[in-house]
Design a protein around this motif. Structure first.
Motif, PDB file in Angstrom:
ATOM      1  N   HIS A  72       0.818  -1.215   0.000  1.00  0.00           N
ATOM      2  CA  HIS A  72       0.000   0.000   0.000  1.00  0.00           C
ATOM      3  C   HIS A  72       0.849   1.262   0.000  1.00  0.00           C
ATOM      4  CE1 HIS A  72       1.126  -1.139   4.075  1.00  0.00           C
ATOM      5  NE2 HIS A  72       1.400   0.146   4.156  1.00  0.00           N
ATOM      6  N   SER A  75       2.779   4.558  -0.302  1.00  0.00           N
ATOM      7  CA  SER A  75       2.639   5.590  -1.326  1.00  0.00           C
ATOM      8  C   SER A  75       3.878   6.443  -1.441  1.00  0.00           C
ATOM      9  CB  SER A  75       1.442   6.482  -1.006  1.00  0.00           C
ATOM     10  OG  SER A  75       1.628   7.120   0.245  1.00  0.00           O
ATOM     11  N   THR A 100      -9.135   0.573 -18.615  1.00  0.00           N
ATOM     12  CA  THR A 100      -9.571  -0.255 -17.484  1.00  0.00           C
ATOM     13  C   THR A 100      -8.707  -0.091 -16.238  1.00  0.00           C
ATOM     14  OG1 THR A 100      -8.321  -2.064 -18.464  1.00  0.00           O
ATOM     15  CG2 THR A 100     -10.692  -2.054 -18.843  1.00  0.00           C
ATOM     16  N   LYS A 120      -7.394   4.776 -17.442  1.00  0.00           N
ATOM     17  CA  LYS A 120      -8.738   5.288 -17.179  1.00  0.00           C
ATOM     18  C   LYS A 120      -8.619   6.536 -16.304  1.00  0.00           C
ATOM     19  CE  LYS A 120     -12.512   3.182 -14.693  1.00  0.00           C
ATOM     20  NZ  LYS A 120     -13.227   1.917 -14.748  1.00  0.00           N
ATOM     21  N   PRO A 131     -11.098   9.189 -14.710  1.00  0.00           N
ATOM     22  CA  PRO A 131     -12.475   9.638 -14.516  1.00  0.00           C
ATOM     23  C   PRO A 131     -12.556  11.168 -14.469  1.00  0.00           C
ATOM     24  CG  PRO A 131     -11.619   8.569 -12.518  1.00  0.00           C
ATOM     25  CD  PRO A 131     -10.508   8.606 -13.512  1.00  0.00           C
ATOM     26  N   SER A 189      -7.908  15.457  -9.977  1.00  0.00           N
ATOM     27  CA  SER A 189      -6.586  15.022  -9.518  1.00  0.00           C
ATOM     28  C   SER A 189      -6.058  13.836 -10.323  1.00  0.00           C
ATOM     29  CB  SER A 189      -6.612  14.708  -8.024  1.00  0.00           C
ATOM     30  OG  SER A 189      -7.667  13.830  -7.730  1.00  0.00           O
ATOM     31  N   GLU A 214      -4.908  -2.042   6.733  1.00  0.00           N
ATOM     32  CA  GLU A 214      -3.910  -2.502   7.702  1.00  0.00           C
ATOM     33  C   GLU A 214      -3.444  -1.362   8.595  1.00  0.00           C
ATOM     34  OE1 GLU A 214      -0.788  -4.141   5.275  1.00  0.00           O
ATOM     35  OE2 GLU A 214      -2.323  -5.116   4.033  1.00  0.00           O
ATOM     36  N   MET A 261      -0.831   1.230   7.400  1.00  0.00           N
ATOM     37  CA  MET A 261      -1.158   2.232   6.375  1.00  0.00           C
ATOM     38  C   MET A 261      -1.344   3.587   7.023  1.00  0.00           C
ATOM     39  SD  MET A 261      -4.098   0.485   4.080  1.00  0.00           S
ATOM     40  CE  MET A 261      -3.821  -1.005   3.159  1.00  0.00           C
ATOM     41  N   GLU A 272      -3.096   6.787   2.769  1.00  0.00           N
ATOM     42  CA  GLU A 272      -2.969   5.543   2.000  1.00  0.00           C
ATOM     43  C   GLU A 272      -4.282   4.751   2.049  1.00  0.00           C
ATOM     44  OE1 GLU A 272       1.890   5.127   2.347  1.00  0.00           O
ATOM     45  OE2 GLU A 272       0.642   3.999   3.745  1.00  0.00           O
ATOM     46  N   ASP A 297      -6.239   6.310  -0.502  1.00  0.00           N
ATOM     47  CA  ASP A 297      -5.766   5.840  -1.822  1.00  0.00           C
ATOM     48  C   ASP A 297      -6.453   4.525  -2.191  1.00  0.00           C
ATOM     49  OD1 ASP A 297      -3.953   7.930  -1.953  1.00  0.00           O
ATOM     50  OD2 ASP A 297      -2.216   6.722  -1.359  1.00  0.00           O
ATOM     51  N   GLU A 343      -8.799   3.981  -5.422  1.00  0.00           N
ATOM     52  CA  GLU A 343      -8.496   2.958  -6.434  1.00  0.00           C
ATOM     53  C   GLU A 343      -9.760   2.123  -6.706  1.00  0.00           C
ATOM     54  OE1 GLU A 343      -5.543   2.727  -7.960  1.00  0.00           O
ATOM     55  OE2 GLU A 343      -5.914   0.882  -9.086  1.00  0.00           O
ATOM     56  N   ILE A 364     -12.326   4.279  -8.654  1.00  0.00           N
ATOM     57  CA  ILE A 364     -11.954   4.427 -10.072  1.00  0.00           C
ATOM     58  C   ILE A 364     -12.276   3.144 -10.824  1.00  0.00           C
ATOM     59  CG2 ILE A 364     -10.023   4.751 -11.681  1.00  0.00           C
ATOM     60  CD1 ILE A 364      -8.700   6.459  -9.401  1.00  0.00           C
ATOM     61  N   ASN A 365     -11.925   2.014 -10.217  1.00  0.00           N
ATOM     62  CA  ASN A 365     -12.189   0.738 -10.882  1.00  0.00           C
ATOM     63  C   ASN A 365     -13.683   0.489 -11.088  1.00  0.00           C
ATOM     64  OD1 ASN A 365      -9.500   0.174 -11.209  1.00  0.00           O
ATOM     65  ND2 ASN A 365      -9.334  -0.969  -9.291  1.00  0.00           N
ATOM     66  N   LYS A 366     -14.499   1.085 -10.183  1.00  0.00           N
ATOM     67  CA  LYS A 366     -15.954   0.936 -10.334  1.00  0.00           C
ATOM     68  C   LYS A 366     -16.543   1.990 -11.276  1.00  0.00           C
ATOM     69  CE  LYS A 366     -17.045   0.685  -5.852  1.00  0.00           C
ATOM     70  NZ  LYS A 366     -17.903   0.826  -4.692  1.00  0.00           N
ATOM     71  N   GLY A 367     -15.670   2.888 -11.770  1.00  0.00           N
ATOM     72  CA  GLY A 367     -16.145   3.933 -12.675  1.00  0.00           C
ATOM     73  C   GLY A 367     -16.717   5.145 -11.968  1.00  0.00           C
ATOM     74  N   GLU A 381     -16.126   8.698  -9.468  1.00  0.00           N
ATOM     75  CA  GLU A 381     -15.081   9.716  -9.287  1.00  0.00           C
ATOM     76  C   GLU A 381     -14.430   9.580  -7.924  1.00  0.00           C
ATOM     77  OE1 GLU A 381     -15.033  13.678 -10.450  1.00  0.00           O
ATOM     78  OE2 GLU A 381     -16.615  13.439 -11.948  1.00  0.00           O
ATOM     79  N   PRO A 382     -13.106   9.609  -7.892  1.00  0.00           N
ATOM     80  CA  PRO A 382     -12.420   9.480  -6.606  1.00  0.00           C
ATOM     81  C   PRO A 382     -12.636  10.706  -5.714  1.00  0.00           C
ATOM     82  CG  PRO A 382     -10.858   9.982  -8.357  1.00  0.00           C
ATOM     83  CD  PRO A 382     -12.196   9.774  -9.018  1.00  0.00           C
ATOM     84  N   VAL A 393     -11.490  13.799  -3.745  1.00  0.00           N
ATOM     85  CA  VAL A 393     -10.347  14.707  -3.909  1.00  0.00           C
ATOM     86  C   VAL A 393      -9.949  15.288  -2.552  1.00  0.00           C
ATOM     87  CG1 VAL A 393      -9.449  16.688  -5.158  1.00  0.00           C
ATOM     88  CG2 VAL A 393     -11.228  15.288  -6.188  1.00  0.00           C
TER      89      VAL A 393
END
Lengths: 667, 248
Positions: A277, A279, A525, A571, A573, A581, B28, B31, B35, B38, B42, B45-48, B50-51, B53
């Motif tokens: 994890h 960063s 993706t 990808k 968004p 960002s 965990e 982290m 993180e 983050d 992630e 984003i993978n689900k489409g 917007e993350p 901000v």
């Protein structure tokens, strides 16, 4: 291939800078009011230059991606700033600082630049004190110093473990004074996305307002890039999350040569990686090596027992420990330069002596220092028969006053108390000596485009000594660029305002729009981080602390393939007309994916080991770096030709007229 | 660790925001808090989607970018750290965590958890500097000895990272701790004395103009400050201000 002209002034080394300043053209104060300068980046190099240029009378626009100039990553520099003041009377001088820097850089930097840096260093301290930078002081009220790696004097000025912060706030304050006067217009939360060239000269930039997403045109008579280093090409580094190569890479693609990209500094004392994890990596200042001793167990069984949690470091007696730096390098001991210390740590860990779960950590131990300071303090307080507990208490206080914030940082991250048990550390990517090629005037190969601070390649050769980055940033910004840029701008006094309504600006803007459009409409993706982490892994495994031809070749093809995959499958968004960002990250990672390939190419072409660039094929029997001065005593400056894997090499030969080139030894 | 996050989502400055709930798993203790975000992003984003901000940069507690009001406290439950230094070991499995932006009139929300703190910059621009040219033509750095205690106190004040936690912690959204830290840094040094009168008057005037509240001495700012900036600075600024006002 061509031979580059570094425009080093003629004459004896010690007189070059003074003579050059006397020879160059000046711009009269009334004309300065009609000249605009763009500054990209507001760290030590950019902030100090912006303030000084504005003070001289130029109209300055500053750009930074952070929400305030004060947050540039110079703020995180911990240990200190070098200056040849010789306040300690320990034999320091301009020449010695010059010599140490050239030797520290493994004879791969330009003599004239380094001498100028050493020459102006003392003045930086005067300047910063006058600005109210609260450096550490002794009880008599005089400035205190400490020592850093690769030198035998104490010439480092510091403000606890926050020297970068204090110096940056000084430069930011100087900027604020000029913003208040209307001489600097700050564009915060803005990112430069292209350079505009008109008639062969840098005349402006295209920037994106990161809050509204608006694409803006800004014109100027000269553009200065001070946007820092590219360590984040490794994904994990001590750099800030937003640190990027974009401004440097954009000018590279417009014609500025990129020099020595493979010269990367892997800093020996960082907190080890704890998991997937992760960063970023956190540095523990080199200043800690003044008092900390680095060791691993002598016996593999002990290292294994520690890794399994069956033994603690404090269970091992002095005889059972291998203080490997003191053993291998008796004269410099724990204060060898960074590249040497990092490789030594890797060597021990690779051999199976690592002390954390992953086997990639060594100890940095303060127990001896606590005992030494404790006894000293007890004696000062008239206690000539102190108990162990008293010694420990007094010694801990001294360590706390010197490094308190670093110890606190360590404890918060690792959840262990470093006053009681040794710190665990491991090397991590920290600084990039490579960067945009500049001549003696800090001008790139594009007229009117200057590059300062970490973003340029200039002063540190193949390895930077500790506490020299802050020195270079401020030297460039306060004392060098303000003179040299005037010489160029003196030809622009009749030019008048540069229009942004020209075809050059149109073209640059449409290139930027096309890039952003492509990213937000790609609908792939995988996230940007997915690609960045993959790139980082290739870089670390194949272009890291030890490199070889075979790995570098495969790194080049892997990076190329990853770049193609990125453009097909990333990808992003959200849209481009809003705060986004992910889009910011995507534009930066796109550039890292090009730089990475050039990085590997540069490392592959340099068939020698020097400083931070260690090729396994080129080492001595003792495992030290083996240079090839006959064939590689040059700066490799790469010209972009549309494909990072096929850039054209240009050489700047390095002449050493004042220093005898020797093999570097810290033994 | 499994957690429930309640996060402030707001598209931009002109739209209304609301708390949205996000369950998250696999967190965990090692982290950092950011993180953990983050990991959340992630997944979004993978689900489409917007993350979320949020402002962040150095991730080592010095740049002052990160903010976040976590369960009602600026920078969360730990002390003397910023959000990026907060680790998930401070939380336990099953916890619900409410994450909001710093709240103050002078810190308008830009998007989600990002706020506009440029008011702090303008306070500094009003006088947070010593008017010395940067040409290097100054006296030798050791020409004026500075008492070690004063130098250390000045340094302590100067370690402010300008994150805004003091404002977010204050029921009046006052910026007194922030402003007084800068005033104190210079007031304690001989180099800063020449302009001390104008400095404190101008900086306080700008602070008021930005819409920060008054100080009612509750001291929440000092407790929440990640750098441990002391309330003594506010007392010092009040003395400086009073003296300056009398001098006019």
């Amino acid at each position: 291939m061509s031979i580059l002209d570094s425009k080093i002034p003629k004459g004896p080394l010690a007189d070059k800078w003074t003579k050059h300043k006397n020879d160059i053209n000046l711009v009269n104060p009334a004309n300065k009011r009609n000249i605009d300068v763009i500054m990209v980046g507001t760290g030590l190099a950019g902030g100090s230059a912006a303030a000084t240029l504005a003070e001289l009378g130029y109209n300055v626009k500053t750009f930074c991606y952070q929400d305030s100039p004060r947050r540039a990553h110079s703020i995180a520099a911990q240990g200190g700033i070098n200056a040849a003041k010789n306040y300690q009377g320990d034999g320091d001088s301009t020449y010695r600082l010059f010599y140490d820097t050239i030797k520290g850089g493994d004879y791969r930097s330009r003599e004239a630049n380094v001498y100028r840096l050493a020459e102006v260093s003392a003045n930086i301290i005067d300047q910063c004190v006058a600005q109210g930078v609260p450096f550490a002081r002794e009880y008599g009220g005089m400035l205190d110093n400490r020592s850093f790696g690769g030198v035998l004097v104490s010439r480092t000025f510091y403000a606890k473990g926050q020297t970068g912060q204090q110096l940056l706030l000084g430069a930011y304050a100087a900027m604020n004074r000029q913003i208040n006067r209307g001489k600097i217009t700050p564009y915060n939360r803005h990112e430069m996305l292209d350079l505009v060239i008109v008639d062969g000269k840098a005349r402006g930039i295209i920037a994106r307002d990161l809050v509204t997403g608006k694409i803006e045109r800004h014109s100027a008579h000269a553009v200065v890039i001070a946007s820092g280093g590219y360590g984040n090409v490794f994904f994990l580094s001590t750099n800030a999350m937003g640190s990027n190569v974009t401004a440097s890479w954009k000018i590279h693609k417009r014609g500025a040569y990129f020099a020595n990209p493979c010269y990367t500094q892997i800093h020996p004392t960082c907190i080890p990686v704890s998991g997937d994890h992760q960063s970023k990596l956190t540095l523990m200042s080199e200043s800690l090596r003044n008092d900390g001793r680095i060791w691993v167990p002598k016996k593999k069984e002990d290292a294994e027992a520690i890794r399994n949690g069956k033994k603690k470091p404090t269970d091992l007696s002095a005889e059972e420990r291998d203080y490997y730096l003191e053993r291998r390098y008796p004269s410099f001991g724990n204060l060898v330069p960074r590249d040497v210390a990092s490789r030594a740590a890797k060597e021990r860990c690779d051999a199976g002596y690592g002390v954390n779960k992953t086997g990639e950590a060594v100890y940095l131990d303060f127990a001896s220092a606590i005992e030494r300071y404790g006894k000293e303090q007890a004696a000062i307080h008239g206690n000539h028969n102190p108990s162990d507990a008293e010694i420990k208490k007094l010694g801990t206080q001294v360590i706390e006053s010197k490094y308190g914030n670093l110890f606190q940082m360590y404890e918060k991250i690792v959840d262990e108390n470093p006053y009681e048990t040794p710190m665990m550390i491991y090397p991590a990517v920290h600084y990039t000596m490579g960067g945009v090629w500049v001549d003696y005037n800090l001008q790139s190969t594009i007229p009117g485009c200057y590059v300062t601070g970490e973003a340029n390649f200039s002063d540190h050769g193949a390895n930077r000594l500790g506490a020299s980055a802050l020195m270079q940033g401020l030297a460039d910004g306060y004392f060098v660029l303000p003179y040299t840029i005037g010489d160029y701008l003196s030809k622009d006094i009749k030019t008048g305002k540069i229009s942004t309504e020209t075809k050059e600006f149109d073209e640059a803007e449409s290139r930027v729009r096309e890039l952003l459009n492509k990213l937000v409409n790609n609908n792939g993706t995988h996230s940007v981080d997915y690609f960045h982490k993959k790139l980082g892994k290739i870089m670390w495994d194949k272009c890291g602390m030890a490199r070889n031809a075979e790995d570098l070749k495969s790194a080049m093809s892997e990076i190329r393939a990853l770049r193609e995959e990125f453009w097909k499958d990333v990808k992003v968004p959200g849209g481009m007309d809003e705060m986004n960002s992910e889009l910011e990250k995507a534009t930066r990672v796109a550039d890292f994916l090009e730089l990475g390939e050039l990085f590997a190419k540069d490392a592959l072409h340099r068939n020698e080991s020097c400083g931070g660039h260690f090729r396994e094929e080129y080492q001595t029997e003792e495992g030290e770096a083996l240079r090839d001065d006959e064939n590689f005593m040059y700066v490799a400056a790469w010209e972009y030709t549309g494909d990072p894997g096929n850039e054209v090499l240009h050489k700047e030969e390095l002449d050493y007229e004042n220093i005898e080139v020797k093999s570097r030894s810290y033994k | 660790m499994k957690l429930t996050l309640k996060i402030w989502r707001q598209k931009n400055a002109n739209t209304k925001g609301e708390l949205k709930t996000y369950p998250i798993d696999g967190i965990e203790g090692d982290m950092s808090f950011l993180e953990m975000l983050d990991v959340l992003n992630e997944g979004l984003i993978n689900k489409g989607e917007e993350p979320v901000v949020f402002d962040h940069d150095c991730r080592e507690g010095i740049c002052g970018s990160c903010s976040l009001q976590i369960n009602g406290e600026p920078h969360g439950p730990d002390r003397l750290i910023t959000t990026c230094q907060l680790h998930m070991r401070m939380f336990k499995d099953g916890d619900t965590i409410v994450i909001e932006p710093f709240r103050a009139t002078a810190f308008p929300v830009i998007k989600d958890l990002v706020v506009d703190r440029s008011s702090f910059d303008r306070i500094q621009q009003a006088g947070g500097f010593i008017s010395v040219n940067t040409s290097g033509n100054t006296i030798d750095a050791n020409a004026i000895p500075v008492n070690k205690h004063d130098a250390d106190e000045s340094f302590n004040a100067a370690t402010c990272i300008g994150c805004g936690a003091c404002v977010a912690a204050c029921k009046n959204a006052s910026a007194m701790l922030f402003t007084s830290a800068k005033v104190s840094q210079f007031a304690l040094l001989p180099q800063g004395k020449t302009e001390a009168t104008e400095r404190v008057l101008n900086m306080v005037a700008q602070m008021d103009k930005e819409g920060f509240g008054n100080c009612s001495n509750t001291g929440a700012c000092e407790i929440e400050c990640p750098k441990g900036i002391s309330l003594e600075n506010i007392a010092r600024m009040n003395r400086e201000y009073l003296g300056a006002s009398i001098k006019g």
